[in-house]
Write an enzyme that holds these catalytic residues in place. Structure first.
Site, PDB file in Angstrom:
ATOM      1  N   LYS A  38      38.817  42.912  33.486  1.00 24.60           N
ATOM      2  CA  LYS A  38      39.722  43.724  33.323  1.00 24.60           C
ATOM      3  C   LYS A  38      40.858  42.878  33.788  1.00 24.60           C
ATOM      4  O   LYS A  38      41.512  42.996  33.008  1.00 24.60           O
ATOM      5  CB  LYS A  38      39.283  44.784  34.242  1.00 24.60           C
ATOM      6  CG  LYS A  38      37.963  45.829  34.177  1.00 24.60           C
ATOM      7  CD  LYS A  38      38.129  47.053  34.863  1.00 24.60           C
ATOM      8  CE  LYS A  38      37.757  46.845  36.364  1.00 24.60           C
ATOM      9  NZ  LYS A  38      36.132  45.780  36.906  1.00 24.60           N
TER      10      LYS A  38
ATOM     11  N   ARG B 126      38.829  54.447  40.360  1.00 28.22           N
ATOM     12  CA  ARG B 126      36.927  54.010  40.645  1.00 28.22           C
ATOM     13  C   ARG B 126      36.211  55.623  41.574  1.00 28.22           C
ATOM     14  O   ARG B 126      34.912  54.933  40.780  1.00 28.22           O
ATOM     15  CB  ARG B 126      37.633  53.157  41.877  1.00 28.22           C
ATOM     16  CG  ARG B 126      37.727  51.699  42.123  1.00 28.22           C
ATOM     17  CD  ARG B 126      36.373  50.921  40.953  1.00 28.22           C
ATOM     18  NE  ARG B 126      36.117  50.067  41.893  1.00 28.22           N
ATOM     19  CZ  ARG B 126      36.941  48.588  41.322  1.00 28.22           C
ATOM     20  NH1 ARG B 126      37.819  48.549  40.630  1.00 28.22           N
ATOM     21  NH2 ARG B 126      36.467  46.800  41.955  1.00 28.22           N
TER      22      ARG B 126
ATOM     23  N   ARG C 281      31.927  33.479  38.867  1.00 28.02           N
ATOM     24  CA  ARG C 281      33.640  33.716  38.967  1.00 28.02           C
ATOM     25  C   ARG C 281      32.824  33.135  40.644  1.00 28.02           C
ATOM     26  O   ARG C 281      34.254  32.407  41.380  1.00 28.02           O
ATOM     27  CB  ARG C 281      33.643  34.603  39.126  1.00 28.02           C
ATOM     28  CG  ARG C 281      35.464  35.105  39.265  1.00 28.02           C
ATOM     29  CD  ARG C 281      35.867  36.811  39.248  1.00 28.02           C
ATOM     30  NE  ARG C 281      35.843  37.078  39.961  1.00 28.02           N
ATOM     31  CZ  ARG C 281      35.380  39.026  39.815  1.00 28.02           C
ATOM     32  NH1 ARG C 281      36.568  39.363  38.383  1.00 28.02           N
ATOM     33  NH2 ARG C 281      34.830  39.562  40.742  1.00 28.02           N
TER      34      ARG C 281
ATOM     35  N   ARG D 260      35.744  34.694  46.394  1.00 34.26           N
ATOM     36  CA  ARG D 260      35.762  35.768  46.990  1.00 34.26           C
ATOM     37  C   ARG D 260      34.764  36.205  47.392  1.00 34.26           C
ATOM     38  O   ARG D 260      33.492  35.407  47.486  1.00 34.26           O
ATOM     39  CB  ARG D 260      35.913  36.821  45.211  1.00 34.26           C
ATOM     40  CG  ARG D 260      37.344  37.491  44.821  1.00 34.26           C
ATOM     41  CD  ARG D 260      37.702  38.194  43.596  1.00 34.26           C
ATOM     42  NE  ARG D 260      36.403  39.487  43.807  1.00 34.26           N
ATOM     43  CZ  ARG D 260      36.450  40.145  42.460  1.00 34.26           C
ATOM     44  NH1 ARG D 260      37.190  40.175  41.653  1.00 34.26           N
ATOM     45  NH2 ARG D 260      36.297  41.097  43.332  1.00 34.26           N
TER      46      ARG D 260
ATOM     47  N   ARG E 240      28.141  46.312  44.051  1.00 34.57           N
ATOM     48  CA  ARG E 240      29.467  46.586  43.639  1.00 34.57           C
ATOM     49  C   ARG E 240      28.609  47.358  41.862  1.00 34.57           C
ATOM     50  O   ARG E 240      29.557  48.248  41.289  1.00 34.57           O
ATOM     51  CB  ARG E 240      30.395  45.227  43.285  1.00 34.57           C
ATOM     52  CG  ARG E 240      30.790  45.144  44.416  1.00 34.57           C
ATOM     53  CD  ARG E 240      31.200  43.655  44.436  1.00 34.57           C
ATOM     54  NE  ARG E 240      32.595  43.814  43.189  1.00 34.57           N
ATOM     55  CZ  ARG E 240      32.659  42.310  42.829  1.00 34.57           C
ATOM     56  NH1 ARG E 240      31.547  41.047  43.213  1.00 34.57           N
ATOM     57  NH2 ARG E 240      33.426  42.599  41.768  1.00 34.57           N
TER      58      ARG E 240
HETATM   59  O1  C5P Z   1      39.164  45.647  41.125  1.00 35.65           O
HETATM   60  P1  C5P Z   1      38.223  44.651  41.797  1.00 35.65           P
HETATM   61  O2  C5P Z   1      36.751  44.294  41.410  1.00 35.65           O
HETATM   62  O3  C5P Z   1      39.012  42.809  42.213  1.00 35.65           O
HETATM   63  O4  C5P Z   1      38.207  44.836  43.348  1.00 35.65           O
HETATM   64  C1  C5P Z   1      37.463  44.432  44.358  1.00 35.65           C
HETATM   65  C2  C5P Z   1      36.485  45.343  45.754  1.00 35.65           C
HETATM   66  O5  C5P Z   1      38.128  46.068  45.923  1.00 35.65           O
HETATM   67  C3  C5P Z   1      35.588  46.536  44.999  1.00 35.65           C
HETATM   68  O6  C5P Z   1      34.707  45.872  45.154  1.00 35.65           O
HETATM   69  C4  C5P Z   1      36.306  47.030  46.182  1.00 35.65           C
HETATM   70  O7  C5P Z   1      34.914  47.393  47.080  1.00 35.65           O
HETATM   71  C5  C5P Z   1      37.376  46.973  46.185  1.00 35.65           C
HETATM   72  N1  C5P Z   1      38.726  48.230  45.855  1.00 35.65           N
HETATM   73  C6  C5P Z   1      38.057  49.614  45.980  1.00 35.65           C
HETATM   74  N2  C5P Z   1      39.236  50.557  45.532  1.00 35.65           N
HETATM   75  C7  C5P Z   1      39.891  49.901  43.877  1.00 35.65           C
HETATM   76  C8  C5P Z   1      39.637  48.918  43.629  1.00 35.65           C
HETATM   77  C9  C5P Z   1      39.328  48.369  44.590  1.00 35.65           C
HETATM   78  O8  C5P Z   1      37.561  49.803  46.736  1.00 35.65           O
HETATM   79  N3  C5P Z   1      40.402  50.776  43.451  1.00 35.65           N
HETATM   80 MG    MG Z   2      39.786  42.416  38.671  1.00 38.87          MG
END
Ligand code: C5P
Ligand code: MG
Length: 189
Positions: free
Chosen positions: A14, A89, A128, A134, A145
Site C-alpha cells: 500500500k 481499517r 522489511r 518497526r 496483524r
Molecule cells: O498502516 P500500517 O500498516 O502502517 O499500520 C501499522 C499499525 O498502525 C497497525 O498495525 C495498527 O496497529 C496501527 N493502525 C491503526 N489504525 C489505522 C492504521 C494503523 O490502528 N487506521
Molecule cells: Mg504502510
C-alpha cells in the site's frame, strides 16, 4: 475529487504504490500508520497511546483514528484528491469516512484492493523488519496483524463491493501492480 482508498493486508504494498500514485496524479497521501509512527517518535501523548496498540499488532480505537482523519480533511481543502493508505481499517472507520467526505460534497471513487498471498506477505514483512526498525515487523506481531486484518479489516471488501467501488489488483512486481493501477485510474479520469 479523486479520492482513493488503497486497501490490502499488511505487506501488500500500500505504501509503495501510494508513493507512485501521488507522484503521477498529484494526490495527497494520508498514511495513518505513518502519522502514528511520527507521534511515537515525538513521544507525544497520542504516540504513547498508539504504541501500546501498534507493538501488539492491534488497532488504535476508531474514535481516535477518525478524529485524526477529520482534522487532516479539514486542513486540505484545495487539493485534487486524497489517497487513504491504511485507513479505513474497520467497518466503523469506513462508514465514518463516507460521512466525512459526504459533508464535503465528495466521496471515495475507488478502492484498490492489493491482493497478495499470505506466505508472500509474511516473507515481505520479515524482510522489511530487518531494515525498518518497526516494532511490529516481527513474526509474533505479524501473525496478530494478519489476524486483525482478516477479522476486522477484510469485511470492508464487502462494504465497498456493494458500492461497486472495489477493484482487485494482483501483480508480481511493483511495476506490474502500478501499471494495472494506472490503467484503472486513467480509465476513470
Ligand atoms: O498502516 P500500517 O500498516 O502502517 O499500520 C501499522 C499499525 O498502525 C497497525 O498495525 C495498527 O496497529 C496501527 N493502525 C491503526 N489504525 C489505522 C492504521 C494503523 O490502528 N487506521
Ligand atoms: Mg504502510
Amino acid at each position: 475529487m479523486l479520492n482513493i482508498v488503497i486497501f490490502g493486508a499488511p505487506g501488500s504494498g500500500k505504501g509503495t504504490q501510494s508513493e507512485l500514485i501521488i507522484r503521477k496524479y498529484e494526490l495527497k497521501h494520508i498514511s495513518t500508520g505513518d502519522i502514528l509512527r511520527k507521534e511515537i517518535e515525538k513521544h507525544s501523548e497520542l504516540g504513547l497511546l498508539a504504541d501500546k496498540y501498534i507493538s501488539k499488532g492491534e488497532l488504535v480505537p476508531d474514535e481516535l483514528i477518525v478524529g485524526i482523519l477529520g482534522t487532516i480533511l479539514d486542513e486540505n481543502k484545495k487539493i485534487k484528491g486524497f489517497i487513504f493508505d491504511g485507513f479505513p481499517r474497520t467497518l466503523k472507520q469506513g462508514e465514518a469516512l463516507d460521512k466525512m467526505l459526504r459533508e464535503k460534497d465528495t466521496s471515495v471513487v475507488a478502492v484498490l484492493n492489493l491482493s497478495v498471498e499470505e506466505n508472500e506477505l509474511i516473507q515481505r514483512l520479515l524482510k522489511r523488519g530487518e531494515i525498518s526498525g518497526r516494532s511490529d515487523d516481527n513474526m509474533e506481531t505479524i501473525q496478530s496483524r494478519l489476524d486483525v486484518y482478516r477479522n476486522q479489516t477484510e469485511p470492508l471488501k464487502e462494504y465497498y463491493k456493494k458500492q461497486g467501488k472495489l477493484i482487485t489488483i494482483k501483480g508480481d512486481t511493483i511495476e506490474d501492480v502500478f501499471e494495472k493501477i494506472t490503467d484503472t485510474l486513467d480509465r476513470m479520469l
